[in-house]
Design an enzyme around this catalytic site. Structure first.
Site, PDB file in Angstrom:
ATOM      1  N   ASP A 253     -47.577  79.025 -12.679  1.00  0.00           N
ATOM      2  CA  ASP A 253     -46.899  77.769 -12.378  1.00  0.00           C
ATOM      3  C   ASP A 253     -47.057  76.805 -13.549  1.00  0.00           C
ATOM      4  OD1 ASP A 253     -45.877  75.413 -11.326  1.00  0.00           O
ATOM      5  OD2 ASP A 253     -46.720  75.748  -9.347  1.00  0.00           O
TER       6      ASP A 253
ATOM      7  N   ASP B 254     -39.344  74.253 -15.315  1.00  0.00           N
ATOM      8  CA  ASP B 254     -40.300  74.624 -14.269  1.00  0.00           C
ATOM      9  C   ASP B 254     -40.167  76.103 -13.936  1.00  0.00           C
ATOM     10  OD1 ASP B 254     -42.229  74.139 -12.117  1.00  0.00           O
ATOM     11  OD2 ASP B 254     -40.532  74.336 -10.749  1.00  0.00           O
TER      12      ASP B 254
END
Length: 438
Positions: free
Chosen positions: A120, A319
């Site tokens: 992440d 992201d």
């Protein structure tokens, strides 16, 4: 046909419960190829090399709706971050449930215990459910008592000031996270972590001790943000705050991508755009998106829909955990309307958050993200989602949810697939080059 349908569903359904598990449980034997040097294999969460499977088969419509819900929740989380005044480097439970799509192997402790951790880029630190955890929904926990190099950190360490709600009831620096109806209690801890063949001693992470409520996902996570407790910050001497990844396509479940840590072996021929700094949320990777082109036409987007504003959190981030690119409403409508005009077909329908779907085959224009210093042109594979039978095709982008602080454009992982994305933090730049990741 049934097999193709199952393959599609396995590749596209993003379940809430992304569990972290031991490599030994349920992995395909062909997937135990060792990681080499400073390069880790990246697996899609539903590849044969991952033990995560949908709990039940869903129709294509249902699977797309599920993805939309998960993405919406993640967008709400990211939007809640951008206006915060303080950095919270340990991941909150709310974030972890937002279905990171890609996982990597890591070995923790001495002797090493192997885990699959979600990757992440919008999170800083790692956290792992540990042995003795009360209420942890996973049966596979990190056996900290079996590691000779494990230690719990006390309240005097500097890192204790960087975690949310630290308390010092005993000798350990403890802290609490909340997610929905769940509360997560953890101890700030250190142990060796091995990534590919690189050993990182004294890696700081959250060791989960107690979970109350049913909404906390039992998963390990590797944070690749740029805050103070991230992997980059803890391995500056080893990796010089540099890494790149190449994400495999949803369509290529039998193949893995790669996470390359450190400056060695990174592509030389690659175009860059500057990374922007938001002191209110230092871990997010902001970039300067200045325009969007559909086909050969630059669409008319109000300047403030793309402008970077550290005070409000407005701007554009890259992201790895969001699946479909979300643009603030004025930007999305401009892109969508030009896309529809170029496709020039009647009978546009919607499916969940996708509002530009066609039941007949289409010829789609390219979409180009124009950043300061570089353009990234996406081919159809990066912008269209197809039903298994090919009867429905949707533009795989959407407007940012209108029930949140909708100021954030998010370039998501489907649009990054089959590109090498290079994060060069010391030189404050991000590079993108086409690469067949599978």
């Amino acid at each position: 046909m049934a097999a193709m349908r199952t393959l599609f569903l396995v590749s596209h359904v993003l379940a809430v419960t992304l569990l972290y598990v031991s490599l030994a449980q349920g992995l395909n034997p062909k997937c135990e190829t060792a990681d080499h040097g400073s390069t880790l294999q990246i697996f899609h969460v539903y590849s044969p090399c991952s033990p995560f499977k949908p709990s039940k088969p869903l129709s294509w419509d249902e699977s797309v709706l599920q993805m939309q819900v998960k993405d919406q929740a993640r967008l709400q989380y990211l939007s809640s971050l951008v206006a915060r005044k303080s950095v919270v480097p340990i991941a909150s439970g709310r974030q972890i449930i937002q279905s990171p799509t890609y996982i990597v192997r890591a070995k923790i402790g001495t002797p090493a215990q192997t885990f699959l951790l979600a990757m992440d880029t919008s999170n800083d630190a790692a956290w792992i459910p540990c042995s003795g955890c009360v209420g942890c929904p996973s049966s596979t926990l990190f056996a900290s008592d079996k590691s000779t190099t494990f230690k719990t950190l006390g309240c005097e360490v500097a890192q204790c000031k960087q975690v949310p709600n630290p308390t010092c009831g005993g000798s350990a620096c403890s802290f609490n996270l909340t997610y929905g109806g769940s509360t997560i209690a953890a101890n700030l801890s250190q142990d060796n972590i091995t990534l590919a063949t690189d050993s990182v001693p004294d890696y700081t992470f959250g060791c989960i001790q107690k979970v109350t409520g049913s909404s906390a996902p039992p998963q390990g996570l590797l944070g690749l943000g740029r805050g103070p407790l991230s992997l980059l910050s803890q391995t500056q001497n080893l990796y010089q705050s540099t890494f790149s990844y190449c994400l495999p396509s949803f369509k290529s479940l039998n193949f893995s991508g790669s996470l390359r840590l450190g400056p060695v072996g990174q592509p030389k021929r690659i175009k860059y755009t500057p990374l922007l700094k938001n002191p209110r949320r230092s871990s997010l990777y902001y970039v300067n998106l200045i325009a969007i082109r559909v086909g050969r036409r630059i669409v008319d987007i109000p300047a403030d829909a793309l402008a970077f504003n550290p005070t409000t959190g407005a701007g554009t981030i890259i992201d790895s955990g969001t699946v479909f690119t979300r643009l603030v409403q004025p930007a999305y409508i401009a892109v969508r309307d030009e896309f529809r005009r170029r496709v020039n077909k009647a009978g546009v329908s919607s499916l969940g958050g996708f509002d530009t779907c066609y039941s007949d085959p289409i010829v789609a224009p390219t979409i180009t993200f124009m950043f300061s210093g570089m353009n990234v042109t996406l081919p159809p594979d990066n912008i269209l989602i197809h039903s298994t039978a090919g009867s429905t095709t949707c533009l795989a982008m959407a407007a940012a949810p209108d029930n949140v602080n909708s100021v954030l454009n998010v370039i998501a992982n489907m649009q990054q697939q089959n590109h090498r994305v290079l994060f060069d933090v010391p030189n404050s730049r991000l590079g993108v080059a086409r690469e067949l990741c599978t």
